[in-house]
Design a protein around this motif. Sequence first.
Motif, PDB file in Angstrom:
ATOM      1  N   ASP A   1       0.868  -1.184   0.000  1.00  0.00           N
ATOM      2  CA  ASP A   1       0.000   0.000   0.000  1.00  0.00           C
ATOM      3  C   ASP A   1       0.899   1.226   0.000  1.00  0.00           C
ATOM      4  O   ASP A   1       2.001   1.199   0.562  1.00  0.00           O
TER       5      ASP A   1
ATOM      6  N   THR B   1     -14.347  -4.125  -6.262  1.00  0.00           N
ATOM      7  CA  THR B   1     -15.648  -4.133  -6.933  1.00  0.00           C
ATOM      8  C   THR B   1     -15.626  -3.074  -8.029  1.00  0.00           C
ATOM      9  O   THR B   1     -15.376  -1.897  -7.752  1.00  0.00           O
TER      10      THR B   1
ATOM     11  N   LYS C   1     -20.971  -9.254  -8.812  1.00  0.00           N
ATOM     12  CA  LYS C   1     -20.676  -8.602  -7.529  1.00  0.00           C
ATOM     13  C   LYS C   1     -21.618  -7.426  -7.282  1.00  0.00           C
ATOM     14  O   LYS C   1     -22.177  -7.275  -6.189  1.00  0.00           O
TER      15      LYS C   1
HETATM   16  P1  NAD Z   1      -9.920   0.538   1.625  1.00  0.00           P
HETATM   17  O1  NAD Z   1     -10.115   1.975   1.332  1.00  0.00           O
HETATM   18  O2  NAD Z   1     -10.018   0.039   3.019  1.00  0.00           O
HETATM   19  O3  NAD Z   1      -8.468   0.095   1.092  1.00  0.00           O
HETATM   20  C1  NAD Z   1      -7.952   0.434  -0.154  1.00  0.00           C
HETATM   21  C2  NAD Z   1      -6.442   0.692  -0.022  1.00  0.00           C
HETATM   22  O4  NAD Z   1      -5.879   0.833  -1.324  1.00  0.00           O
HETATM   23  C3  NAD Z   1      -6.086   1.973   0.737  1.00  0.00           C
HETATM   24  O5  NAD Z   1      -5.325   1.638   1.889  1.00  0.00           O
HETATM   25  C4  NAD Z   1      -5.271   2.790  -0.280  1.00  0.00           C
HETATM   26  O6  NAD Z   1      -4.193   3.487   0.310  1.00  0.00           O
HETATM   27  C5  NAD Z   1      -4.762   1.705  -1.207  1.00  0.00           C
HETATM   28  N1  NAD Z   1      -4.364   2.185  -2.536  1.00  0.00           N
HETATM   29  C6  NAD Z   1      -5.066   2.955  -3.397  1.00  0.00           C
HETATM   30  N2  NAD Z   1      -4.348   3.149  -4.528  1.00  0.00           N
HETATM   31  C7  NAD Z   1      -3.180   2.483  -4.387  1.00  0.00           C
HETATM   32  C8  NAD Z   1      -2.033   2.299  -5.207  1.00  0.00           C
HETATM   33  N3  NAD Z   1      -1.954   2.805  -6.433  1.00  0.00           N
HETATM   34  N4  NAD Z   1      -1.027   1.551  -4.722  1.00  0.00           N
HETATM   35  C9  NAD Z   1      -1.077   1.010  -3.487  1.00  0.00           C
HETATM   36  N5  NAD Z   1      -2.141   1.142  -2.665  1.00  0.00           N
HETATM   37  C10 NAD Z   1      -3.173   1.876  -3.107  1.00  0.00           C
HETATM   38  O7  NAD Z   1     -10.935  -0.246   0.684  1.00  0.00           O
HETATM   39  P2  NAD Z   1     -11.642  -1.663   0.961  1.00  0.00           P
HETATM   40  O8  NAD Z   1     -12.801  -1.506   1.866  1.00  0.00           O
HETATM   41  O9  NAD Z   1     -10.612  -2.691   1.263  1.00  0.00           O
HETATM   42  O10 NAD Z   1     -12.259  -1.944  -0.496  1.00  0.00           O
HETATM   43  C11 NAD Z   1     -11.444  -2.265  -1.596  1.00  0.00           C
HETATM   44  C12 NAD Z   1     -12.314  -2.758  -2.734  1.00  0.00           C
HETATM   45  O11 NAD Z   1     -13.005  -3.956  -2.333  1.00  0.00           O
HETATM   46  C13 NAD Z   1     -13.422  -1.778  -3.153  1.00  0.00           C
HETATM   47  O12 NAD Z   1     -13.596  -1.865  -4.543  1.00  0.00           O
HETATM   48  C14 NAD Z   1     -14.640  -2.295  -2.433  1.00  0.00           C
HETATM   49  O13 NAD Z   1     -15.836  -1.966  -3.089  1.00  0.00           O
HETATM   50  C15 NAD Z   1     -14.406  -3.789  -2.474  1.00  0.00           C
HETATM   51  N6  NAD Z   1     -15.068  -4.540  -1.395  1.00  0.00           N
HETATM   52  C16 NAD Z   1     -15.077  -4.058  -0.129  1.00  0.00           C
HETATM   53  C17 NAD Z   1     -15.673  -4.806   0.889  1.00  0.00           C
HETATM   54  C18 NAD Z   1     -15.713  -4.314   2.313  1.00  0.00           C
HETATM   55  O14 NAD Z   1     -16.360  -4.938   3.118  1.00  0.00           O
HETATM   56  N7  NAD Z   1     -15.041  -3.231   2.659  1.00  0.00           N
HETATM   57  C19 NAD Z   1     -16.215  -6.056   0.593  1.00  0.00           C
HETATM   58  C20 NAD Z   1     -16.162  -6.525  -0.713  1.00  0.00           C
HETATM   59  C21 NAD Z   1     -15.578  -5.754  -1.697  1.00  0.00           C
END
Ligand code: NAD
Length: 447
Positions: A32, A127, A215
């Motif tokens: 990250d 997603t 999804k």
């Molecule tokens: P989040 O915001 O918690 O984490 C995303 C991370 O990606 C952040 O820490 C950010 O710093 C990092 N990031 C962004 N660009 C980057 C790059 N170029 N290089 C390195 N790191 C980078 O998001 P999340 O809740 O984990 O969700 C991620 C995806 O999964 C989304 O598309 C979401 O819709 C999907 N999703 C989330 C859940 C949930 O319960 N939160 C469940 C299923 C799917």
Amino acid sequence: MKICCIGAGYVGGPTMAMIAKKCHDIDVAVVDLNEARIAAWNSDCLPIYEPGLQEIVEDRRGKNLTFSTEVKSHIKLADIIFISVGTPTKNYGIGAGQAPELGYIEGCARMIAEACDGPKIVIEKSTVPVRTAELVKSVFEGYEKGHLFEILSNPEFLAEGTAITDLENPDRVLIGGDSTESGKKAVQTVVDVYNRWVPREKIVTTNVWSSELSKLVANAFLAQRVSSINAISAVCEASGADVEEVANAIGMDSRIGPKFLKSSVGFGGSCFQKDILNLVYLSGHFGLPEVAEYWNQVITMNEYQRKRFSRKVIHSLFNTLQGKRIAVLGFAFKKDTNDTRESAAIYICRDLLEEGADIVVYDPQVPAAEIKQLTNESVKIASSAEEAAKDAHAVLVLTEWDEFKDLDYSAIYQSMVKPAHIFDGRNILDLPKLESIGFNASGVGKP
Ligand code: NAD
Ligand code: UDX
């Protein structure tokens, strides 16, 4: 085998921890750009609260599980690269308020193309709208490296608060890939990873577009159930029916099923609203306005449910909240998580603050600074439910934390201003018992 996951968030962290737990021979690196987040993953105080997660991370970290900000070097080393970055709703320009921001996905595709000089399997874990793989592919082709990458879709279905059990025993794992020989081979490689602990019959393979779309559709259907039962809760309140009795009666029909029929103060979380808006935008984009409008109603009903709750509180307190202390129990969007994204509590606190309420919030996991930031520094924070309720005119239960079920409500009643009100936005309390203590007690969809 080496796996790299870009994005150490609510999905990347737990998902990769589970792969590391189940496949000791696979090196898993979660990378990250956010240094503070990676430092937290490497500390005793993980950046996300999720039951069972800490134990797995402590067991595998430093063995086959690494958290790092060295993004490109881990990408270069990996055989399989998961993209698990955020896809929040865009708040500017074309599609503002509906379309997902795909900038982080594109950024990852560019980093992968720049870092890699050998063949890789690249997996969309985030997603994304249907056909996003096309975007990723054209970025790779722009770097003249299209031939190196096989792009798969493997959306994540975990729910927060139960992420570890969901990952350990998923209803299904979905993998979408191309039907070319190399596509099939890539799908098989990923099937083999999950198949270490997920029975083969629960691993579903489809084409990429079906996987991407499934999804969005899964979340839309789940949210639709919550909005449907919440719509019925308003009918129950008007008619004297009890929404829990109705949910139980309809849920016994095996065609309907009992899950996701808990009426509440409204759904929250980072996914439901965002993913429905995504579907609404896509439907509009495909020239299907009736479909867009149909799904948009799920969100409209959720907003209505939150507002209805706020209005009930205001009305019950004689339409004036000026200077009245209101105790808010729970700020996370559901129990067993510290996540506040789109939590109904944010909207309800804002409604009540507009009326001049003096709000005191207690949540067992959400940091005080975050609650303050989300309410423009306008609320106070308590370190227990009892402290929040002292001298309050009303107690609002906005998250269904288990500890709120067993509070000493007689003592809480004694410490409050009379008449003392309690509004259970999660239907977890025994309302007749609270009434017998002396409270004016109400739930959602309760007579
Ligand atoms: P989040 O915001 O918690 O984490 C995303 C991370 O990606 C952040 O820490 C950010 O710093 C990092 N990031 C962004 N660009 C980057 C790059 N170029 N290089 C390195 N790191 C980078 O998001 P999340 O809740 O984990 O969700 C991620 C995806 O999964 C989304 O598309 C979401 O819709 C999907 N999703 C989330 C859940 C949930 O319960 N939160 C469940 C299923 C799917
Ligand atoms: C959801 C999906 O369930 C998951 O499969 C997907 O991967 C991510 O989005 P999540 O948002 O973490 O997961 O939690 P979920 O349990 O679905 O709850 C979402 C919201 O709906 C919460 O605010 C919850 O309190 C509310 N809800 C859920 C209800 O109000 N009633 C219900 O019956 C169920």
